[in-house]
Design a protein around this motif. Structure first.
Motif, mmCIF file in Angstrom:
data_model
loop_
_atom_site.group_PDB
_atom_site.id
_atom_site.type_symbol
_atom_site.label_atom_id
_atom_site.label_comp_id
_atom_site.label_asym_id
_atom_site.label_seq_id
_atom_site.Cartn_x
_atom_site.Cartn_y
_atom_site.Cartn_z
ATOM 1 N N LEU A 125 -28.088 42.281 -10.030
ATOM 2 C CA LEU A 125 -28.703 43.608 -9.963
ATOM 3 C C LEU A 125 -27.831 44.657 -10.639
ATOM 4 O O LEU A 125 -28.339 45.645 -11.181
ATOM 5 C CB LEU A 125 -28.942 43.997 -8.503
ATOM 6 C CG LEU A 125 -30.022 43.204 -7.765
ATOM 7 C CD1 LEU A 125 -30.089 43.617 -6.298
ATOM 8 C CD2 LEU A 125 -31.384 43.397 -8.427
ATOM 9 N N THR A 134 -39.891 41.955 -7.925
ATOM 10 C CA THR A 134 -39.662 42.060 -6.480
ATOM 11 C C THR A 134 -40.993 42.303 -5.785
ATOM 12 O O THR A 134 -41.525 43.407 -5.811
ATOM 13 C CB THR A 134 -38.674 43.208 -6.174
ATOM 14 O OG1 THR A 134 -37.493 43.045 -6.958
ATOM 15 C CG2 THR A 134 -38.319 43.239 -4.713
ATOM 16 N N LEU A 265 -35.103 47.204 -9.972
ATOM 17 C CA LEU A 265 -36.158 46.442 -9.314
ATOM 18 C C LEU A 265 -37.530 46.846 -9.831
ATOM 19 O O LEU A 265 -37.811 48.036 -10.009
ATOM 20 C CB LEU A 265 -36.114 46.673 -7.803
ATOM 21 C CG LEU A 265 -34.812 46.347 -7.067
ATOM 22 C CD1 LEU A 265 -34.971 46.657 -5.588
ATOM 23 C CD2 LEU A 265 -34.415 44.891 -7.274
#
Length: 289
Positions: A125, A134, A265
């Motif tokens: 990440l 996600t 994300l």
């Protein structure tokens, strides 16, 4: 207070701090960490390291991360440095290196101060140039029954979350479960058109945002997220937003923002894809007080 001067008040909540972890790795947080008030169970692609690709250089480590399984895989080369201000003397080239597949952890052993661990999800990440898919499958509040905030590392004791994890292991073997922990802040937005002296109290209340986050505000925030994403493991798809009052004020509108882009994300559910910095605006029902 004379309500004939009641202005329109908008409640805004936003994710002030975000953290993501595998359920088995929540102990990286402090045992007393109770900052998070909403958690999100998500499905992410399986991450793994091509152990044959690991190379050690003076200032960094290079390795390939494999994202996904089977035919749906991609590969990305990452260069990461583990030199930090609190351990400048650590030389990763001098210690035994092991990749623990089940824990998805890169471990350096043999240092006198103890092993050094790098969590693959956290590294990815931070270092990847791509957004991580996600999928939101469940949203809940991180509180015990008595209202006390639940330490993040104890979230997996939540019976519903345990059921979600069991179902995911059975129904989505090609994915991993990851928990997105959200700390929300709130702010009151007002529009006052009158100059009447009776509004002094209202102005005093609202001049120093953010508001103190309370259970009612969290209920609105959680319900807004659930109604927006409609996660498959939530049963509260059609929550009726009740009027919420604080200091005798009624909120006329509400907006919720998450800002997942700061963590790289791409948030979505089977019902909805969240656009970066999008404002989630639920409908509020109002009482006639």
């Amino acid at each position: 207070m004379n309500t004939k001067y009641m202005p329109d008040y908008g409640l805004q909540t936003w994710a002030y701090h975000l953290s993501m972890s595998y359920p088995f790795d929540l102990d990286y947080l402090s045992p007393d960490d109770r900052r998070y008030n909403i958690y999100v169970a998500t499905l992410i692609p399986k991450l793994s390291i091509d152990e044959g690709s690991v190379q050690f250089f003076e200032d960094y480590i290079r390795f390939d991360v494999i994202v996904g399984t089977g035919e749906h895989t991609s590969r990305e080369t990452l260069d990461i440095s583990i030199i930090s201000d609190d351990m400048p003397e650590f030389d990763h080239r001098k210690f035994e290196f092991d990749y623990e597949k089940l824990r998805k952890a890169m471990v350096f052993k043999g240092w006198e101060k103890g092993p050094i661990e790098l969590n693959l999800l956290h590294v990815y990440l931070t270092e990847s140039k791509y957004y991580l898919d996600t999928e939101i499958v469940y949203i809940g509040q991180a509180f015990r029954e008595n209202g006390e905030r639940l330490p993040a590392e104890e979230l997996m004791s939540d019976p519903m979350l345990q059921k979600v994890e069991a179902d995911i292991l059975r129904d989505y073997p090609e994915k991993d479960l990851a928990l997105l922990l959200l700390e929300f802040k709130s702010q009151l937005l007002e529009e006052i058109d009158s100059e009447d002296e009776d509004l002094v109290q209202l102005q005093e209340i609202t001049k120093n945002p953010p508001l103190e986050l309370n259970n009612q505000i969290l209920d609105v925030t959680e319900a807004a997220l659930i109604n927006y994403f409609k996660p498959e493991y939530n049963e509260k798809f059609n929550i009726d937003f009740l009027s919420i009052e604080d200091h005798e004020l009624q909120y006329r509108s509400a907006t919720v923002q998450i800002h997942p882009d700061i963590m790289g994300l791409k948030l979505f559910s089977k019902e909805k894809t969240y656009l970066s910095n999008e404002r989630i605006i639920p409908s509020l029902s109002h009482s006639n007080s």
